[in-house]
Design an enzyme around this catalytic site. Structure first.
Site, short mmCIF file in Angstrom:
data_model
loop_
_atom_site.label_atom_id
_atom_site.label_comp_id
_atom_site.label_asym_id
_atom_site.label_seq_id
_atom_site.Cartn_x
_atom_site.Cartn_y
_atom_site.Cartn_z
N HIS A 147 -11.93 0.38 -9.22
CA HIS A 147 -11.40 -1.21 -9.39
C HIS A 147 -11.58 -1.87 -8.00
O HIS A 147 -10.97 -1.54 -7.07
CB HIS A 147 -9.69 -0.97 -9.72
N HIS A 177 -9.01 -4.76 1.20
CA HIS A 177 -7.97 -4.16 2.19
C HIS A 177 -7.93 -5.40 2.83
O HIS A 177 -8.70 -5.73 3.54
CB HIS A 177 -8.58 -2.92 2.77
N GLN A 230 -14.98 -1.65 -0.34
CA GLN A 230 -15.95 -0.68 -0.50
C GLN A 230 -16.17 -0.81 -1.81
O GLN A 230 -15.50 -0.43 -2.77
CB GLN A 230 -15.05 0.76 -0.30
N HIS A 262 -11.19 -3.96 -5.07
CA HIS A 262 -10.07 -4.33 -4.16
C HIS A 262 -10.30 -4.80 -2.68
O HIS A 262 -11.34 -4.14 -2.04
CB HIS A 262 -8.93 -3.29 -4.22
N ASN A 310 0.79 -1.18 -0.13
CA ASN A 310 0.02 0.06 0.07
C ASN A 310 0.67 1.23 0.01
O ASN A 310 1.96 1.21 0.60
CB ASN A 310 -0.96 -0.14 1.07
#
Length: 199
Positions: free
Chosen positions: A139, A143, A128, A141, A72
Site C-alpha cells: 500500500h 514516511h 519505498q 505510503h 506509527n
C-alpha cells in the site's frame, strides 16, 4: 523582448496562458485537499486499512477524501508518521493525479506541523515503491520523519532503519529488541495530540 512576450501571452486564449494553467492546476489541487478535510467525528466513524492491516480510527489523526495520516506502530524518531492514500494502491505509478496531489499536499501539511511541534530542523519524506525498493506493505505510503542534528550518526542510515522497520511489520518479527510495538492507548494518545495540531 519583454514587450513581445507580453503580446504573445495576451494573444493566447485565457485557458492557454501559462499563468492560467498553473492557477487552474493549483485550484484543482486545492479543491481536492482543502475542502475535503475530515472532522474528528467523521474520522472516528471511518474504516481504514493499510494493505492487509486494519487500522483503528484512533491511530488516524488527519484525513481527507483521498488520503489519511496515522501514527506509527514502531516509530524510528519522535513524530515518525505515515501518510497513505485511502484507496489501497500497491505502487506509486497507479495513483490517480488527484490522489498524487492530495497525498503530497497532506504530507506537506502534516510534515510542517510535526516539524514545528517536535522542534525539528528538517524533514525526511521517504517512499519505498516496490519490493526491491524495500516496500513490504503493499500500500503506497510516505514516511514522514522530523529530523534533528545528530539523530542518526550518518544521515543515510535512516533509510536502512526504515527498511528494517518495514520488514519487521510485514513479518511480525521482533528483530529490533529496542523497539517494541506500542499499545493502542499510546498510539491513540499521540494521534490525539497531532489532531489538535491540524485543526
Amino acid at each position: 523582448m519583454a514587450k513581445a512576450v507580453k503580446l504573445l501571452l495576451a494573444s493566447l486564449p485565457p485557458s492557454r496562458s501559462p499563468r492560467s494553467a498553473a492557477a487552474n492546476y493549483q485550484l484543482r489541487i486545492t479543491r481536492a485537499s482543502s475542502t475535503s478535510s475530515y472532522t474528528h467525528s467523521k474520522m472516528d466513524s471511518e474504516n481504514y486499512t493499510f494493505g492487509p492491516y486494519k487500522i483503528d480510527h484512533k491511530e488516524v489523526f488527519y484525513s481527507t477524501d483521498l488520503s489519511y495520516a496515522m501514527v506509527n506502530l514502531r516509530p524510528l524518531l519522535p513524530g515518525h508518521v505515515l501518510v497513505c492514500p485511502r484507496r489501497e494502491v500497491k505502487r506509486f505509478v497507479d495513483l490517480t493525479a488527484e490522489e498524487t496531489g492530495d497525498l503530497w499536499l497532506t504530507a506537506q501539511k502534516v510534515g510542517s506541523r510535526l516539524e514545528n511541534y517536535h522542534r525539528a530542523s528538517s524533514l525526511t519524506f521517504a517512499i519505498q515503491d516496490g519490493p526491491q525498493a524495500g516496500q513490504t506493505v503493499p500500500h503506497v505510503h510516505i514516511h514522514i520523519l522530523p529530523r534533528q542534528s545528530g539523530d542518526f550518526e550518518k544521515n543515510d542510515e535512516i533509510y536502512d532503519a526504515i527498511n528494517e522497520k518495514e520488514k519487521e511489520l510485514s513479518q511480525k518479527l521482533d528483530l529490533d529488541k529496542e523497539r517494541k510495538d506500542r499499545s493502542l492507548e499510546e498510539m491513540a494518545g499521540e494521534a490525539a495530540e497531532y489532531r489538535r495540531l491540524l485543526l
